[in-house]
Design a protein around this motif. Structure first.
Motif, PDB file in Angstrom:
ATOM      1  N   MET A  30     -34.213  40.989  32.753  1.00  0.00           N
ATOM      2  CA  MET A  30     -32.796  40.819  33.060  1.00  0.00           C
ATOM      3  C   MET A  30     -32.562  39.951  34.300  1.00  0.00           C
ATOM      4  SD  MET A  30     -31.172  41.956  30.589  1.00  0.00           S
ATOM      5  CE  MET A  30     -29.534  41.752  31.240  1.00  0.00           C
ATOM      6  N   ASP A  31     -33.524  39.932  35.221  1.00  0.00           N
ATOM      7  CA  ASP A  31     -33.368  39.099  36.420  1.00  0.00           C
ATOM      8  C   ASP A  31     -33.846  37.662  36.197  1.00  0.00           C
ATOM      9  OD1 ASP A  31     -36.133  39.336  36.387  1.00  0.00           O
ATOM     10  OD2 ASP A  31     -36.280  40.307  38.343  1.00  0.00           O
ATOM     11  N   GLY A  32     -34.226  37.346  34.960  1.00  0.00           N
ATOM     12  CA  GLY A  32     -34.669  35.997  34.622  1.00  0.00           C
ATOM     13  C   GLY A  32     -36.158  35.777  34.775  1.00  0.00           C
ATOM     14  N   SER A  33     -36.865  36.744  35.330  1.00  0.00           N
ATOM     15  CA  SER A  33     -38.309  36.593  35.480  1.00  0.00           C
ATOM     16  C   SER A  33     -39.003  36.787  34.137  1.00  0.00           C
ATOM     17  CB  SER A  33     -38.836  37.599  36.513  1.00  0.00           C
ATOM     18  OG  SER A  33     -38.650  38.928  36.052  1.00  0.00           O
ATOM     19  N   GLU A  34     -40.252  36.376  34.105  1.00  0.00           N
ATOM     20  CA  GLU A  34     -41.030  36.487  32.871  1.00  0.00           C
ATOM     21  C   GLU A  34     -42.123  37.535  33.045  1.00  0.00           C
ATOM     22  OE1 GLU A  34     -42.404  32.598  31.764  1.00  0.00           O
ATOM     23  OE2 GLU A  34     -40.365  31.845  31.518  1.00  0.00           O
ATOM     24  N   GLY A  35     -42.212  38.445  32.079  1.00  0.00           N
ATOM     25  CA  GLY A  35     -43.215  39.498  32.113  1.00  0.00           C
ATOM     26  C   GLY A  35     -44.234  39.338  31.000  1.00  0.00           C
ATOM     27  N   PHE A  36     -44.931  40.413  30.695  1.00  0.00           N
ATOM     28  CA  PHE A  36     -46.006  40.373  29.701  1.00  0.00           C
ATOM     29  C   PHE A  36     -45.500  40.045  28.300  1.00  0.00           C
ATOM     30  CE2 PHE A  36     -44.450  44.650  29.321  1.00  0.00           C
ATOM     31  CZ  PHE A  36     -44.632  44.987  27.988  1.00  0.00           C
ATOM     32  N   ARG A  37     -44.252  40.387  27.986  1.00  0.00           N
ATOM     33  CA  ARG A  37     -43.700  40.076  26.658  1.00  0.00           C
ATOM     34  C   ARG A  37     -43.558  38.569  26.457  1.00  0.00           C
ATOM     35  NH1 ARG A  37     -44.986  42.049  23.160  1.00  0.00           N
ATOM     36  NH2 ARG A  37     -43.349  41.157  21.917  1.00  0.00           N
ATOM     37  N   VAL A  38     -43.251  37.854  27.540  1.00  0.00           N
ATOM     38  CA  VAL A  38     -43.166  36.395  27.452  1.00  0.00           C
ATOM     39  C   VAL A  38     -44.544  35.819  27.137  1.00  0.00           C
ATOM     40  CG1 VAL A  38     -42.753  34.289  28.795  1.00  0.00           C
ATOM     41  CG2 VAL A  38     -41.099  36.154  28.870  1.00  0.00           C
ATOM     42  N   ASP A  39     -45.582  36.356  27.773  1.00  0.00           N
ATOM     43  CA  ASP A  39     -46.942  35.893  27.499  1.00  0.00           C
ATOM     44  C   ASP A  39     -47.311  36.114  26.031  1.00  0.00           C
ATOM     45  OD1 ASP A  39     -47.209  35.220  30.186  1.00  0.00           O
ATOM     46  OD2 ASP A  39     -48.202  37.102  30.706  1.00  0.00           O
ATOM     47  N   ALA A  40     -46.959  37.277  25.504  1.00  0.00           N
ATOM     48  CA  ALA A  40     -47.252  37.580  24.094  1.00  0.00           C
ATOM     49  C   ALA A  40     -46.489  36.637  23.171  1.00  0.00           C
ATOM     50  CB  ALA A  40     -46.898  39.035  23.787  1.00  0.00           C
ATOM     51  N   THR A  41     -45.267  36.293  23.541  1.00  0.00           N
ATOM     52  CA  THR A  41     -44.458  35.378  22.734  1.00  0.00           C
ATOM     53  C   THR A  41     -45.056  33.977  22.751  1.00  0.00           C
ATOM     54  OG1 THR A  41     -42.496  36.713  23.157  1.00  0.00           O
ATOM     55  CG2 THR A  41     -42.131  34.460  22.390  1.00  0.00           C
ATOM     56  N   HIS A  42     -45.548  33.539  23.891  1.00  0.00           N
ATOM     57  CA  HIS A  42     -46.204  32.229  23.966  1.00  0.00           C
ATOM     58  C   HIS A  42     -47.486  32.218  23.134  1.00  0.00           C
ATOM     59  CE1 HIS A  42     -43.671  29.935  26.658  1.00  0.00           C
ATOM     60  NE2 HIS A  42     -43.562  30.983  27.455  1.00  0.00           N
ATOM     61  N   GLU A  43     -48.228  33.303  23.148  1.00  0.00           N
ATOM     62  CA  GLU A  43     -49.437  33.401  22.315  1.00  0.00           C
ATOM     63  C   GLU A  43     -49.067  33.328  20.834  1.00  0.00           C
ATOM     64  OE1 GLU A  43     -51.723  36.877  23.372  1.00  0.00           O
ATOM     65  OE2 GLU A  43     -51.822  36.248  25.478  1.00  0.00           O
ATOM     66  N   PHE A  44     -47.984  34.010  20.452  1.00  0.00           N
ATOM     67  CA  PHE A  44     -47.508  33.936  19.076  1.00  0.00           C
ATOM     68  C   PHE A  44     -47.146  32.492  18.712  1.00  0.00           C
ATOM     69  CE2 PHE A  44     -43.527  33.617  16.606  1.00  0.00           C
ATOM     70  CZ  PHE A  44     -44.055  33.886  15.349  1.00  0.00           C
ATOM     71  N   ALA A  45     -46.423  31.803  19.592  1.00  0.00           N
ATOM     72  CA  ALA A  45     -46.024  30.412  19.331  1.00  0.00           C
ATOM     73  C   ALA A  45     -47.254  29.509  19.185  1.00  0.00           C
ATOM     74  CB  ALA A  45     -45.103  29.905  20.433  1.00  0.00           C
ATOM     75  N   ASP A  46     -48.272  29.757  19.983  1.00  0.00           N
ATOM     76  CA  ASP A  46     -49.510  28.977  19.849  1.00  0.00           C
ATOM     77  C   ASP A  46     -50.151  29.211  18.482  1.00  0.00           C
ATOM     78  OD1 ASP A  46     -49.243  27.866  22.369  1.00  0.00           O
ATOM     79  OD2 ASP A  46     -50.600  29.304  23.333  1.00  0.00           O
ATOM     80  N   ALA A  47     -50.140  30.448  18.022  1.00  0.00           N
ATOM     81  CA  ALA A  47     -50.681  30.754  16.694  1.00  0.00           C
ATOM     82  C   ALA A  47     -49.815  30.114  15.611  1.00  0.00           C
ATOM     83  CB  ALA A  47     -50.761  32.269  16.490  1.00  0.00           C
TER      84      ALA A  47
END
Length: 138
Positions: free
Chosen positions: A63-80
């Motif tokens: 909510m504060d605009g920062s990126e957490g572990f879910r963002v990392d998982a989403t980037h891994e998904f996009a790479d796949a």
């Protein structure tokens, strides 16, 4: 030009697609996430059917605009996803998309198993609609 919207999650992945003119999003379906290989197989079928020129993936920022572990998982998904799709993949801030989807389902009195089945698809529509709206203003 068709654009595909994806609400990626560990348990379920919501899919939406734009109309041919890129004005509005409509839900396609929710896929149960049973691992990357199975997920990509099901997504490949959807890509073959709709032939999108672009994919918009919801980016689950805090909510504060920062990126957490879910963002990392989403980037891994996009790479796949790049292994089965060679078009453009863009990320769209999805903060509150699930809240908006839940509010919409409350207003339509969608309950029980049906609600669980469509929540992620509605969230994908909200993500894609947000992206489409931003493009109209350019």
């Amino acid at each position: 030009m068709r654009i595909l919207g994806i609400d990626y999650g560990d348990a379920r992945v919501g899919i939406a697609v734009s109309d041919l003119l890129g004005f509005m999003a409509q839900g396609v379906r929710t896929i149960k996430n049973r691992g990357t290989e199975k997920l990509l197989t099901e997504l490949k079928e959807i890509l073959d059917e709709y032939k999108p020129e672009k994919i918009v993936v919801g980016l689950p920022k805090n909510m504060d605009g920062s990126e957490g572990f879910r963002v990392d998982a989403t980037h891994e998904f996009a790479d796949a996803l790049k292994t089965i799709y060679d078009g453009e993949i863009v990320f769209w801030d999805e903060r509150l998309s699930s809240v908006g989807a839940a509010r919409f389902l409350n207003e339509t009195n969608t309950r029980g198993k049906k609600r669980k089945d469509v929540l992620d698809t509605v969230a994908a529509c909200i993500i894609l609609d947000g992206y489409l709206s931003s493009q109209k203003n350019k």
